[in-house]
Scaffold this active site. Structure first.
Site, PDB file in Angstrom:
ATOM      1  N   ASP A 446      -0.612  10.816  -2.218  1.00 41.38           N
ATOM      2  CA  ASP A 446      -1.270   9.743  -1.468  1.00 41.38           C
ATOM      3  C   ASP A 446      -2.251   8.991  -2.379  1.00 41.38           C
ATOM      4  O   ASP A 446      -2.637   9.483  -3.455  1.00 41.38           O
ATOM      5  CB  ASP A 446      -2.039  10.400  -0.301  1.00 41.38           C
ATOM      6  CG  ASP A 446      -2.271   9.463   0.868  1.00 41.38           C
ATOM      7  OD1 ASP A 446      -2.111   8.244   0.694  1.00 41.38           O
ATOM      8  OD2 ASP A 446      -2.638   9.960   1.951  1.00 41.38           O
ATOM      9  N   ASP A 509       1.529   4.027   8.131  1.00 41.99           N
ATOM     10  CA  ASP A 509       0.806   4.921   9.036  1.00 41.99           C
ATOM     11  C   ASP A 509       1.009   4.487  10.480  1.00 41.99           C
ATOM     12  O   ASP A 509       0.582   5.166  11.402  1.00 41.99           O
ATOM     13  CB  ASP A 509      -0.696   4.919   8.716  1.00 41.99           C
ATOM     14  CG  ASP A 509      -1.018   5.858   7.569  1.00 41.99           C
ATOM     15  OD1 ASP A 509      -0.152   6.671   7.189  1.00 41.99           O
ATOM     16  OD2 ASP A 509      -2.143   5.777   7.032  1.00 41.99           O
TER      17      ASP A 509
HETATM   18  C1  DGJ Z   1      -2.971   8.341   4.558  1.00 45.13           C
HETATM   19  C2  DGJ Z   1      -1.540   8.707   4.805  1.00 45.13           C
HETATM   20  O1  DGJ Z   1      -0.782   7.560   4.968  1.00 45.13           O
HETATM   21  C3  DGJ Z   1      -1.476   9.622   6.020  1.00 45.13           C
HETATM   22  O2  DGJ Z   1      -0.133   9.913   6.335  1.00 45.13           O
HETATM   23  C4  DGJ Z   1      -2.245  10.873   5.715  1.00 45.13           C
HETATM   24  O3  DGJ Z   1      -1.617  11.575   4.678  1.00 45.13           O
HETATM   25  C5  DGJ Z   1      -3.689  10.529   5.347  1.00 45.13           C
HETATM   26  N1  DGJ Z   1      -3.757   9.547   4.320  1.00 45.13           N
HETATM   27  C6  DGJ Z   1      -4.441  11.753   4.928  1.00 45.13           C
HETATM   28  O4  DGJ Z   1      -5.687  11.480   4.456  1.00 45.13           O
END
Ligand code: DGJ
Length: 702
Positions: A446, A509
């Protein structure tokens, strides 16, 4: 021979199955672009037009189409290379030197007429996918430094104007919002200045001349780069349209010392007369064959949206048991397992297992996951650090920051300076340790904020991205079975640069299954379905959607689940299990098949997609809102064998009167029709209820 050199005329002709791309060397040594379009086999017909200025205000160098124009002389157009020599000269002047041709690749060498600066242009043909890849390398053969102020991957020319641009805009939770705009005169610029890829725009262009999904001229291309990019599209005053793509020179300058080289990211581009559908299938096929080899992607469960930062060994084990009951193949623990990580304010950088959450480490959970027959995956955000961590205390100079300025924080974190070798080593060693001490099959990588304050490190825009690629590559060399998902606050790292190193994309997300349909659609213009992770979750603003709609939407890509399945009823568990089982059966068609965005002229707001693979085809149909009086939609399938029969089961449509009288719905009827009938006459489908959806499976000859 896909690439030919016509010696008498000094012309290079690059053929793909359906297209031709040609350029040549003129008597001044300029590399002149000649043609990009439908295939022309009579290569002897190509010629290099004489240079002629229109007037003293329209100088030849400005109006001539070049493969790689450089800044210098009377060129006022976009140029691919801008450099400054140590004596202050800023005008470049190149001449063709030589070429090398091998199978599907061509290298053309240019050199400055005075200074020891060499430019190598490399072209690779992907014949069956009608695609060409190109990149440029600049090498300093002098004893003195040369500053590279801008270097693009290449310039392309389309022999038309009045084109329509299709591209994306958006932001976090709203990635891949499609827009179309007719090009007026003047420049259109798509770019990123955030250091890592962005949700705002994506490094690709699609230009069409009145095309539809099934027909018409489309010129398209994408840049293999996960950082600052710039694409300039300009209908030129002289009748053509210019496209230039590459690393964004914004706030970036490279110094090439004696003997140094720099190679640009590749750009991949193609032309088709077959509309947007053919464009996508060519790119998908290229990606599957060249970048995404390996097994079909497993069905995953990710516990992020079930627990957020509040991860606990016992609860994760419970989630894993439920997930395996439902047929999940890969269990992924997300953020929150390490350091003092109870919110986004702390922990990043301290990559030890949190002893309160996992008193005996991660291995008891991993063992449990493995004993349940699943693979195990874990989340990391290696490029970042939170201020309260030990890492930050010990290494305050490891972040990008400007002197006499407060470091920028965003999501309470700062970005590590990956241009420092010690930082790169730290990240590699951290991941290596994690993998050496745990049986991990999958990493979700990430990155939750853009880069800022690169200060004096003017190369960081390039070097940071290269460092990420290098670490991922080294890790994969050491752990070849490992899959790595590229995520950056959702879909902030979706590009062909990432896809050259990572295996999956977290697309957004935003897990709302209806919103995802628009994201899926625009994503699919350029990127392959196999890499598109999509989850069934509880977290969206239409929480009462039927589970079937959620599953069908997520089944359009690499299926995942993110619900709090500990709260699921027995029926929900059973239903989920059935969907996962069904997905596994049709997965090869979805992940390896040809993808079609189906057009239909009904006023009904259906969203229709099709996949074909070998003997089978799938139709995905979604209807967000239904009305009793709405007629059925006629769907003409694509990509089938005309003379072969396909059998399929389709919901029986009730008339408005039958609905009014409460006649039972949900019955299926089985039919057999020829491919020709399905593609030309089509089938009529009527879905009922809000957020109705179905998948119809067509099989040859049953
Ligand atoms: C952003 C990601 O897109 C989410 O799926 C998740 O992993 C969060 N970060 C965790 O902090």
């Amino acid at each position: 021979m896909p690439i030919q050199f016509v010696k008498e005329k000094n012309i290079f002709v690059l053929h793909t199955a359906q297209t031709t791309y040609a350029f040549g060397i003129d008597n001044l040594g300029l590399l002149r672009h000649l043609y990009w379009g439908k295939r022309i086999d009579h290569i002897a017909d190509f010629e290099i037009p004489d240079l002629a200025e229109i007037s003293s205000n329209d100088p030849v160098l400005d109006l001539t189409l070049e493969e790689f124009p450089v800044f210098g002389g009377m060129r006022y157009k976009e140029t691919c290379l801008k450099a400054c020599f140590s004596d202050g000269t800023r005008d470049l002047e190149y001449k063709y030197v030589k070429y090398a041709l091998k199978d599907n690749s061509l290298q053309v060498i240019l050199r400055d007429t005075f200074y020891g600066l060499e430019i190598s242009l490399d072209y690779t043909i992907h014949e069956t996918q009608d695609l060409i890849e190109r990149k440029a390398t600049v090498t300093n053969h002098m004893d003195t430094d040369v500053a590279i102020e801008a270097i693009y991957s290449g310039q392309l020319h389309i022999p038309h104007q009045n084109l329509t641009l299709t591209a994306t805009h958006g932001h976090w939770l709203a990635e891949f919002q499609e827009f179309k705009q007719k090009l007026g005169m003047g420049k259109t610029v798509l770019e990123n200045r955030r250091g890592i890829s962005t949700h705002n725009h994506n490094p690709f262009f699609i230009l069409d001349n009145g095309a539809t999904e099934t027909l018409g001229d489309v010129y398209y291309g994408a840049l293999k780069w996960s950082g600052n990019f710039k694409a300039v599209i300009e209908p030129r005053p002289y009748g053509t349209t210019l496209i230039q793509m590459g690393v964004n020179p914004h706030d970036c300058q490279l110094t090439l010392k004696a003997g140094d080289s720099f190679t640009t990211p590749e750009m991949i581009f193609g032309y088709t007369v077959g509309g947007f559908g053919t464009m996508s299938r060519n790119l998908h096929d290229y990606a599957r064959k060249n970048l995404l080899q390996g097994a079909d992607r497993p069905v995953l469960y990710n516990s992020w949206e079930a627990t957020f930062f509040d991860v606990k060994s016992e609860e994760q084990i419970k989630l894993a048991k439920k997930a395996s009951e439902m047929g999940v193949e890969l269990f992924v623990i997300d953020d929150g397992w390490f350091g003092n990580r109870n919110s986004d304010a702390d922990g990043l950088g301290d990559w030890y297992v949190n002893p309160e959450k996992f008193p005996d480490g991660l291995n008891p959970l991993i063992r449990e996951v493995k004993s349940l027959g699943m693979k195990f995956g874990i989340w990391i955000e290696p490029e970042m650090v939170n201020p309260p961590t030990e890492l930050m205390k010990k290494n305050p100079n490891w972040i990008y920051h400007s002197k006499n300025r407060q470091p920028d924080t965003s999501r309470n974190q700062m970005v590590l300076n990956l241009t420092l070798p010690e930082v790169k080593n730290f990240i590699f060693n951290m991941i290596d340790d994690l993998l050496a001490n745990h049986d991990i099959d999958y990493i979700k990588w990430d990155a939750n904020r853009p880069i800022s304050q690169i200060g004096m490190t003017k190369e960081a825009g390039i070097r940071h991205v290269e460092a990420v690629y290098e670490i991922v590559q080294q890790i994969k060399q050491k752990y070849p079975q490992l899959l790595i998902e590229a995520c950056a606050s959702g879909g902030g790292r979706v590009d062909y640069g990432s896809l050259s190193y990572f295996d999956d994309f977290w697309t957004s997300d935003n897990t709302d299954p209806f919103d995802r349909l628009t994201i899926h659609k625009t994503y699919s213009y350029i990127y392959p379905i196999k890499a598109m992770r999509a989850w069934v979750t509880d977290h969206h603003y239409r929480p009462h959607l039927p589970l079937s709609f959620k599953f069908h939407s997520a089944m359009m890509g690499s299926l995942g689940m993110g619900c709090n399945i500990l709260n699921f009823s027995e029926e929900e568990i059973t239903e989920s299990k059935q969907f996962i089982e069904a997905y596994k059966k049709i997965r090869p068609i979805i992940q390896n098949g040809d993808f079609y965005r189906l057009e239909h002229n009904s006023t009904n707001a259906y969203h229709l997609f099709e996949y074909t693979y070998g003997e089978e085809a799938l139709l995905f149909a979604f209807l967000p809102q239904s009305h009793i009086y709405r007629a059925s939609v006629n769907i003409k399938l694509q990509g089938l064998d005309e003379n072969v029969d396909y059998s399929f089961s389709i919901p029986v449509a009730r008339s408005a009167n039958e609905i009014y009288e409460g006649l039972k719905s949900g019955n299926l009827t089985t039919k057999t029709k020829s491919g020709a009938y399905l593609m030309n006459h089509g089938i009529d489908l009527k879905l009922e209820g809000d957020y109705a959806s179905t998948i119809i499976h067509f099989k040859k000859g049953e």
